[in-house]
Scaffold this motif. Structure first.
Motif, PDB file in Angstrom:
ATOM      1  N   ALA A  12       0.225   9.815 -16.044  1.00  0.00           N
ATOM      2  CA  ALA A  12       0.047   8.787 -15.027  1.00  0.00           C
ATOM      3  C   ALA A  12       1.336   8.421 -14.294  1.00  0.00           C
ATOM      4  O   ALA A  12       1.327   8.271 -13.068  1.00  0.00           O
ATOM      5  CB  ALA A  12      -0.594   7.544 -15.648  1.00  0.00           C
ATOM      6  N   PRO A  13       2.469   8.278 -14.987  1.00  0.00           N
ATOM      7  CA  PRO A  13       3.683   7.834 -14.277  1.00  0.00           C
ATOM      8  C   PRO A  13       4.172   8.805 -13.206  1.00  0.00           C
ATOM      9  O   PRO A  13       4.868   8.384 -12.276  1.00  0.00           O
ATOM     10  CB  PRO A  13       4.720   7.699 -15.403  1.00  0.00           C
ATOM     11  CG  PRO A  13       3.927   7.512 -16.647  1.00  0.00           C
ATOM     12  CD  PRO A  13       2.703   8.354 -16.434  1.00  0.00           C
ATOM     13  N   SER A  14       3.842  10.076 -13.321  1.00  0.00           N
ATOM     14  CA  SER A  14       4.402  11.067 -12.404  1.00  0.00           C
ATOM     15  C   SER A  14       3.427  11.538 -11.326  1.00  0.00           C
ATOM     16  O   SER A  14       3.815  12.255 -10.407  1.00  0.00           O
ATOM     17  CB  SER A  14       4.888  12.294 -13.193  1.00  0.00           C
ATOM     18  OG  SER A  14       3.834  12.839 -13.971  1.00  0.00           O
ATOM     19  N   LEU A  15       2.159  11.128 -11.394  1.00  0.00           N
ATOM     20  CA  LEU A  15       1.149  11.708 -10.516  1.00  0.00           C
ATOM     21  C   LEU A  15       1.402  11.421  -9.039  1.00  0.00           C
ATOM     22  O   LEU A  15       1.214  12.297  -8.184  1.00  0.00           O
ATOM     23  CB  LEU A  15      -0.240  11.219 -10.917  1.00  0.00           C
ATOM     24  CG  LEU A  15      -0.794  11.827 -12.212  1.00  0.00           C
ATOM     25  CD1 LEU A  15      -2.125  11.180 -12.567  1.00  0.00           C
ATOM     26  CD2 LEU A  15      -0.950  13.332 -12.067  1.00  0.00           C
ATOM     27  N   LYS A  16       1.837  10.205  -8.730  1.00  0.00           N
ATOM     28  CA  LYS A  16       2.083   9.891  -7.321  1.00  0.00           C
ATOM     29  C   LYS A  16       3.197  10.760  -6.751  1.00  0.00           C
ATOM     30  O   LYS A  16       3.130  11.195  -5.594  1.00  0.00           O
ATOM     31  CB  LYS A  16       2.419   8.410  -7.172  1.00  0.00           C
ATOM     32  CG  LYS A  16       1.226   7.499  -7.428  1.00  0.00           C
ATOM     33  CD  LYS A  16       1.580   6.031  -7.197  1.00  0.00           C
ATOM     34  CE  LYS A  16       0.365   5.147  -7.451  1.00  0.00           C
ATOM     35  NZ  LYS A  16       0.680   3.703  -7.254  1.00  0.00           N
ATOM     36  N   GLY A  17       4.220  11.040  -7.560  1.00  0.00           N
ATOM     37  CA  GLY A  17       5.301  11.911  -7.106  1.00  0.00           C
ATOM     38  C   GLY A  17       4.839  13.337  -6.886  1.00  0.00           C
ATOM     39  O   GLY A  17       5.257  14.000  -5.932  1.00  0.00           O
ATOM     40  N   VAL A  18       3.977  13.822  -7.775  1.00  0.00           N
ATOM     41  CA  VAL A  18       3.437  15.179  -7.621  1.00  0.00           C
ATOM     42  C   VAL A  18       2.616  15.274  -6.337  1.00  0.00           C
ATOM     43  O   VAL A  18       2.755  16.225  -5.556  1.00  0.00           O
ATOM     44  CB  VAL A  18       2.584  15.561  -8.847  1.00  0.00           C
ATOM     45  CG1 VAL A  18       1.906  16.907  -8.628  1.00  0.00           C
ATOM     46  CG2 VAL A  18       3.455  15.614 -10.097  1.00  0.00           C
ATOM     47  N   GLY A  40      -5.104   6.415 -18.217  1.00  0.00           N
ATOM     48  CA  GLY A  40      -5.375   5.915 -16.880  1.00  0.00           C
ATOM     49  C   GLY A  40      -5.092   6.903 -15.773  1.00  0.00           C
ATOM     50  O   GLY A  40      -5.129   6.538 -14.591  1.00  0.00           O
ATOM     51  N   SER A  41      -4.817   8.154 -16.111  1.00  0.00           N
ATOM     52  CA  SER A  41      -4.542   9.162 -15.083  1.00  0.00           C
ATOM     53  C   SER A  41      -5.708   9.307 -14.112  1.00  0.00           C
ATOM     54  O   SER A  41      -5.514   9.450 -12.901  1.00  0.00           O
ATOM     55  CB  SER A  41      -4.245  10.523 -15.731  1.00  0.00           C
ATOM     56  OG  SER A  41      -3.019  10.511 -16.425  1.00  0.00           O
ATOM     57  N   GLU A  42      -6.934   9.272 -14.636  1.00  0.00           N
ATOM     58  CA  GLU A  42      -8.097   9.439 -13.760  1.00  0.00           C
ATOM     59  C   GLU A  42      -8.170   8.313 -12.735  1.00  0.00           C
ATOM     60  O   GLU A  42      -8.449   8.564 -11.548  1.00  0.00           O
ATOM     61  CB  GLU A  42      -9.379   9.484 -14.579  1.00  0.00           C
ATOM     62  CG  GLU A  42     -10.624   9.682 -13.710  1.00  0.00           C
ATOM     63  CD  GLU A  42     -11.908   9.768 -14.508  1.00  0.00           C
ATOM     64  OE1 GLU A  42     -12.988   9.812 -13.886  1.00  0.00           O
ATOM     65  OE2 GLU A  42     -11.839   9.795 -15.757  1.00  0.00           O
ATOM     66  N   GLU A  43      -7.920   7.098 -13.158  1.00  0.00           N
ATOM     67  CA  GLU A  43      -7.989   5.967 -12.234  1.00  0.00           C
ATOM     68  C   GLU A  43      -6.952   6.106 -11.125  1.00  0.00           C
ATOM     69  O   GLU A  43      -7.232   5.813  -9.953  1.00  0.00           O
ATOM     70  CB  GLU A  43      -7.762   4.659 -13.004  1.00  0.00           C
ATOM     71  CG  GLU A  43      -8.915   4.254 -13.906  1.00  0.00           C
ATOM     72  CD  GLU A  43      -9.012   5.088 -15.183  1.00  0.00           C
ATOM     73  OE1 GLU A  43     -10.066   5.014 -15.841  1.00  0.00           O
ATOM     74  OE2 GLU A  43      -8.053   5.800 -15.512  1.00  0.00           O
ATOM     75  N   ILE A  44      -5.763   6.578 -11.470  1.00  0.00           N
ATOM     76  CA  ILE A  44      -4.729   6.781 -10.452  1.00  0.00           C
ATOM     77  C   ILE A  44      -5.136   7.879  -9.485  1.00  0.00           C
ATOM     78  O   ILE A  44      -5.029   7.732  -8.258  1.00  0.00           O
ATOM     79  CB  ILE A  44      -3.382   7.116 -11.126  1.00  0.00           C
ATOM     80  CG1 ILE A  44      -2.852   5.876 -11.845  1.00  0.00           C
ATOM     81  CG2 ILE A  44      -2.366   7.615 -10.101  1.00  0.00           C
ATOM     82  CD1 ILE A  44      -1.600   6.131 -12.646  1.00  0.00           C
ATOM     83  N   ILE A  45      -5.629   8.980 -10.022  1.00  0.00           N
ATOM     84  CA  ILE A  45      -6.051  10.098  -9.167  1.00  0.00           C
ATOM     85  C   ILE A  45      -7.098   9.636  -8.163  1.00  0.00           C
ATOM     86  O   ILE A  45      -7.052   9.977  -6.977  1.00  0.00           O
ATOM     87  CB  ILE A  45      -6.614  11.247 -10.033  1.00  0.00           C
ATOM     88  CG1 ILE A  45      -5.464  11.993 -10.728  1.00  0.00           C
ATOM     89  CG2 ILE A  45      -7.456  12.205  -9.211  1.00  0.00           C
ATOM     90  CD1 ILE A  45      -4.629  12.857  -9.826  1.00  0.00           C
ATOM     91  N   ARG A  46      -8.037   8.837  -8.615  1.00  0.00           N
ATOM     92  CA  ARG A  46      -9.140   8.439  -7.729  1.00  0.00           C
ATOM     93  C   ARG A  46      -8.715   7.427  -6.659  1.00  0.00           C
ATOM     94  O   ARG A  46      -9.458   7.204  -5.703  1.00  0.00           O
ATOM     95  CB  ARG A  46     -10.297   7.878  -8.559  1.00  0.00           C
ATOM     96  CG  ARG A  46     -10.968   8.931  -9.442  1.00  0.00           C
ATOM     97  CD  ARG A  46     -12.255   8.431 -10.048  1.00  0.00           C
ATOM     98  NE  ARG A  46     -12.863   9.401 -10.950  1.00  0.00           N
ATOM     99  CZ  ARG A  46     -13.605  10.444 -10.571  1.00  0.00           C
ATOM    100  NH1 ARG A  46     -13.835  10.639  -9.281  1.00  0.00           N
ATOM    101  NH2 ARG A  46     -14.115  11.275 -11.464  1.00  0.00           N
ATOM    102  N   THR A  47      -7.537   6.850  -6.795  1.00  0.00           N
ATOM    103  CA  THR A  47      -7.060   5.922  -5.770  1.00  0.00           C
ATOM    104  C   THR A  47      -6.181   6.600  -4.730  1.00  0.00           C
ATOM    105  O   THR A  47      -5.783   5.952  -3.753  1.00  0.00           O
ATOM    106  CB  THR A  47      -6.242   4.772  -6.404  1.00  0.00           C
ATOM    107  OG1 THR A  47      -5.035   5.308  -6.986  1.00  0.00           O
ATOM    108  CG2 THR A  47      -7.054   4.048  -7.461  1.00  0.00           C
TER     109      THR A  47
END
Length: 270
Positions: A12-18, A40-47
């Motif tokens: 989760a912490p790195s997904l926005k950077g990727v 919570g990775s899925e929730e971040i991806i879906r936003t």
């Protein structure tokens, strides 16, 4: 169409950077593959609006590299001509290198564009374990006649890009054992080159403990041994000098991969 596949395992912490790096390429479609995430990775991806494809979500851990194969199969279904693979923890300043990998495939006719993660300055400070792993990778690449073109580079390490012809030539299962996929591509005469250089320290991957590092190394060593035995027409064993290199290999869920891949009549990929 240029498609990116992102295997995600509690990152989760790195997904926005990727995602930001992929937006800079840019890519047409992003396919996240969530591998037993509990953070919570899925929730971040879906936003994230840049995620143009609903994520592939697996509540059970798939094991190492299996998400890559599942994402590749989905990309194939969507008609991707070029597929870029970037792990969900690689949020370092690598967007320029990602562009180079894509150019290698789309403009230069490369079927498998790899990243050199060990330029000379990085090689000077590798651990003994990493040095041994690199020697095994180089041994495989020499056996494939590729050492001059790719050195120690491997699809097991770093972002890489592939052509649709590559996807049509390599069975889905073997994409989950990257050195075996490399060996099969070489045997089929596909064009394999280094497309970019990113020192390992710049990938953004977080530091893991010594146990994890050893298991990853043993996984890749065993994969390389399988690939060497394959090209020599021998049983695909993972042993060398009396040692068996399993690492995370037993945790690869080939059963889940087989249950979810599409049928591909007439593609040559069986």
């Amino acid at each position: 169409m240029l498609t990116a596949v992102i295997p995600v395992k509690n990152e989760a912490p790195s997904l926005k950077g990727v995602i930001k790096n992929l937006q800079a390429v840019p890519v047409d479609l992003i396919i996240p593959v969530l591998n037993g995430c509990t953070d919570g990775s899925e929730e971040i991806i879906r936003t994230l609006p840049a995620t143009l494809e609903d994520p592939l979500v697996f509540t059970e851990p798939l094991g190492i590299d299996v998400p890559r194969a599942l994402g590749a199969a989905r990309a194939w279904e969507r008609g991707a001509e070029t597929v870029l693979f970037v792990d969900g923890d690689m949020d370092g300043p690598i967007s320029s290198a990602l562009k180079q990998l894509v150019v290698a495939v789309k403009k230069q006719g490369v079927d498998l564009a790899l990243t050199n993660c060990y330029p000379p300055e990085e090689l000077a400070r590798v651990s003994d374990l990493a040095g041994y792993l690199l020697s095994v990778r180089l041994n495989l690449n020499r056996a494939l006649g590729l050492a001059g073109a790719i050195g120690t580079a491997s699809p097991s390490h770093g972002p890489h890009a592939v052509s649709r012809r590559f996807l049509a030539s390599i069975p889905w299962r073997e994409l989950a054992v990257p050195p075996v996929a490399l060996a099969m591509a070489a045997k089929k005469g596909l064009k394999i080159r280094v497309g970019a250089t990113i020192p390992h320290s710049q990938l953004g991957s977080p530091f893991r403990d010594a146990v994890h590092a050893r298991r990853i190394a043993e996984t890749i060593i065993g994969d390389c041994l399988e690939a060497l035995n394959l090209i020599r027409g021998l049983p695909r064993q993972r042993s060398l000098n009396g040692n068996v290199y399993l690492g995370y290999h037993p945790e690869r869920r080939f059963d889940l991969l087989a249950a979810h891949i599409p049928s591909r009549r007439g593609t040559g990929n069986r």
